[in-house]
Design a protein around this motif. Structure first.
Motif, PDB file in Angstrom:
ATOM      1  N   GLN A  82       6.446  -3.616  10.628  1.00  0.00           N
ATOM      2  CA  GLN A  82       5.913  -4.840  10.062  1.00  0.00           C
ATOM      3  C   GLN A  82       4.647  -5.229  10.825  1.00  0.00           C
ATOM      4  O   GLN A  82       4.634  -5.291  12.035  1.00  0.00           O
ATOM      5  CB  GLN A  82       6.935  -5.964  10.177  1.00  0.00           C
ATOM      6  N   VAL A  83       3.581  -5.471  10.089  1.00  0.00           N
ATOM      7  CA  VAL A  83       2.310  -5.828  10.695  1.00  0.00           C
ATOM      8  C   VAL A  83       2.325  -7.288  11.116  1.00  0.00           C
ATOM      9  O   VAL A  83       2.659  -8.174  10.331  1.00  0.00           O
ATOM     10  CB  VAL A  83       1.153  -5.583   9.709  1.00  0.00           C
ATOM     11  N   GLN A  84       1.973  -7.543  12.371  1.00  0.00           N
ATOM     12  CA  GLN A  84       1.833  -8.911  12.857  1.00  0.00           C
ATOM     13  C   GLN A  84       0.542  -9.041  13.632  1.00  0.00           C
ATOM     14  O   GLN A  84       0.156  -8.135  14.379  1.00  0.00           O
ATOM     15  CB  GLN A  84       3.016  -9.300  13.739  1.00  0.00           C
ATOM     16  N   TYR A 136      -9.516 -16.795  12.189  1.00  0.00           N
ATOM     17  CA  TYR A 136      -8.405 -15.956  11.785  1.00  0.00           C
ATOM     18  C   TYR A 136      -8.759 -14.482  11.938  1.00  0.00           C
ATOM     19  O   TYR A 136      -9.875 -14.060  11.641  1.00  0.00           O
ATOM     20  CB  TYR A 136      -8.048 -16.207  10.325  1.00  0.00           C
ATOM     21  N   CYS A 137      -7.751 -13.716  12.322  1.00  0.00           N
ATOM     22  CA  CYS A 137      -7.842 -12.272  12.384  1.00  0.00           C
ATOM     23  C   CYS A 137      -7.193 -11.703  11.118  1.00  0.00           C
ATOM     24  O   CYS A 137      -6.193 -12.260  10.636  1.00  0.00           O
ATOM     25  CB  CYS A 137      -7.113 -11.799  13.637  1.00  0.00           C
ATOM     26  N   ALA A 138      -7.752 -10.626  10.591  1.00  0.00           N
ATOM     27  CA  ALA A 138      -7.195 -10.000   9.397  1.00  0.00           C
ATOM     28  C   ALA A 138      -7.293  -8.486   9.512  1.00  0.00           C
ATOM     29  O   ALA A 138      -8.193  -7.961  10.179  1.00  0.00           O
ATOM     30  CB  ALA A 138      -7.931 -10.474   8.148  1.00  0.00           C
ATOM     31  N   SER A 139      -6.367  -7.796   8.840  1.00  0.00           N
ATOM     32  CA  SER A 139      -6.400  -6.334   8.862  1.00  0.00           C
ATOM     33  C   SER A 139      -5.831  -5.759   7.575  1.00  0.00           C
ATOM     34  O   SER A 139      -5.109  -6.425   6.834  1.00  0.00           O
ATOM     35  CB  SER A 139      -5.609  -5.799  10.055  1.00  0.00           C
ATOM     36  N   ASP A 140      -6.188  -4.512   7.327  1.00  0.00           N
ATOM     37  CA  ASP A 140      -5.608  -3.779   6.207  1.00  0.00           C
ATOM     38  C   ASP A 140      -5.919  -2.303   6.383  1.00  0.00           C
ATOM     39  O   ASP A 140      -6.649  -1.916   7.317  1.00  0.00           O
ATOM     40  CB  ASP A 140      -6.103  -4.298   4.860  1.00  0.00           C
ATOM     41  N   PHE A 141      -5.395  -1.507   5.469  1.00  0.00           N
ATOM     42  CA  PHE A 141      -5.477  -0.066   5.624  1.00  0.00           C
ATOM     43  C   PHE A 141      -5.995   0.587   4.345  1.00  0.00           C
ATOM     44  O   PHE A 141      -5.596   0.214   3.245  1.00  0.00           O
ATOM     45  CB  PHE A 141      -4.088   0.505   5.945  1.00  0.00           C
ATOM     46  N   ARG A 142      -6.872   1.544   4.506  1.00  0.00           N
ATOM     47  CA  ARG A 142      -7.338   2.353   3.394  1.00  0.00           C
ATOM     48  C   ARG A 142      -7.760   3.691   3.984  1.00  0.00           C
ATOM     49  O   ARG A 142      -8.906   3.858   4.424  1.00  0.00           O
ATOM     50  CB  ARG A 142      -8.488   1.681   2.660  1.00  0.00           C
ATOM     51  N   SER A 165     -10.679 -10.845   0.039  1.00  0.00           N
ATOM     52  CA  SER A 165      -9.805 -10.141  -0.897  1.00  0.00           C
ATOM     53  C   SER A 165      -9.452  -8.736  -0.427  1.00  0.00           C
ATOM     54  O   SER A 165      -8.530  -8.124  -0.967  1.00  0.00           O
ATOM     55  CB  SER A 165     -10.453 -10.082  -2.275  1.00  0.00           C
ATOM     56  N   ALA A 166     -10.151  -8.241   0.564  1.00  0.00           N
ATOM     57  CA  ALA A 166      -9.888  -6.892   1.066  1.00  0.00           C
ATOM     58  C   ALA A 166      -8.735  -6.854   2.051  1.00  0.00           C
ATOM     59  O   ALA A 166      -8.320  -5.775   2.462  1.00  0.00           O
ATOM     60  CB  ALA A 166     -11.140  -6.339   1.727  1.00  0.00           C
ATOM     61  N   TYR A 167      -8.194  -8.036   2.428  1.00  0.00           N
ATOM     62  CA  TYR A 167      -7.205  -8.094   3.488  1.00  0.00           C
ATOM     63  C   TYR A 167      -5.885  -8.684   3.020  1.00  0.00           C
ATOM     64  O   TYR A 167      -5.854  -9.724   2.351  1.00  0.00           O
ATOM     65  CB  TYR A 167      -7.743  -8.932   4.659  1.00  0.00           C
ATOM     66  N   ASN A 168      -4.807  -8.024   3.419  1.00  0.00           N
ATOM     67  CA  ASN A 168      -3.470  -8.497   3.091  1.00  0.00           C
ATOM     68  C   ASN A 168      -2.678  -8.982   4.294  1.00  0.00           C
ATOM     69  O   ASN A 168      -1.584  -9.528   4.124  1.00  0.00           O
ATOM     70  CB  ASN A 168      -2.672  -7.386   2.400  1.00  0.00           C
ATOM     71  N   HIS A 169      -3.211  -8.778   5.488  1.00  0.00           N
ATOM     72  CA  HIS A 169      -2.495  -9.169   6.697  1.00  0.00           C
ATOM     73  C   HIS A 169      -3.355 -10.143   7.480  1.00  0.00           C
ATOM     74  O   HIS A 169      -4.507  -9.831   7.797  1.00  0.00           O
ATOM     75  CB  HIS A 169      -2.165  -7.947   7.549  1.00  0.00           C
TER      76      HIS A 169
END
Length: 127
Positions: free
Chosen positions: A1-3, A95-101, A112-116
């Motif tokens: 789980q991403v935190q 805020y910090c944000a991250s995602d994967f591609r 919109s590119a970030y879900n976490h």
């Protein structure tokens, strides 16, 4: 789980510096594209700085270019934001944000590119 957990916010006078850190768990920071966003009261959230996955490619918003630097600390598994020459207009929740591609090398400043997302850390700059 991403935190994601941000730290390092506080109150400073104009011209001062702060270093924000975003501790990631559940993944390795170099595997994700990540960014810092901020939201001031009554304003929309805006992208401040972003870094691509697995590389040093960065993108910095015009409003903070030359003053803010984004980086990863792979040993600590954190995303950092060094903020220098702070101005009252930098006051906001950050805020910090991250995602994967997998396979790309883009630093993204679009929400919109970030879900976490982390919960945020407050930065207040007084004149």
């Amino acid at each position: 789980q991403v935190q994601l957990v941000e730290s390092g916010g506080g109150s400073v006078q104009a011209g001062g510096s702060l270093r924000l850190s975003c501790a990631a768990s559940g993944y390795i920071v170099s595997d994700a594209y990540m960014a810092w966003f901020r939201q001031a009261p009554g304003k929309e959230r805006e992208g401040v700085a972003a870094i691509a996955a697995g590389s040093s490619t960065t993108r910095i918003a015009y409003s903070v270019k030359g003053r803010f630097t984004i980086s990863r600390d792979n040993a600590k598994n954190t995303l950092d934001l060094q903020m220098n020459s702070l101005k009252p207009e930098d006051t906001a929740m950050y805020y910090c944000a991250s995602d994967f591609r997998p396979g790309d090398d883009y630093a993204r400043l679009s929400q919109s590119a970030y879900n976490h997302w982390g919960q945020g850390t407050q930065v207040t700059v007084s004149s």
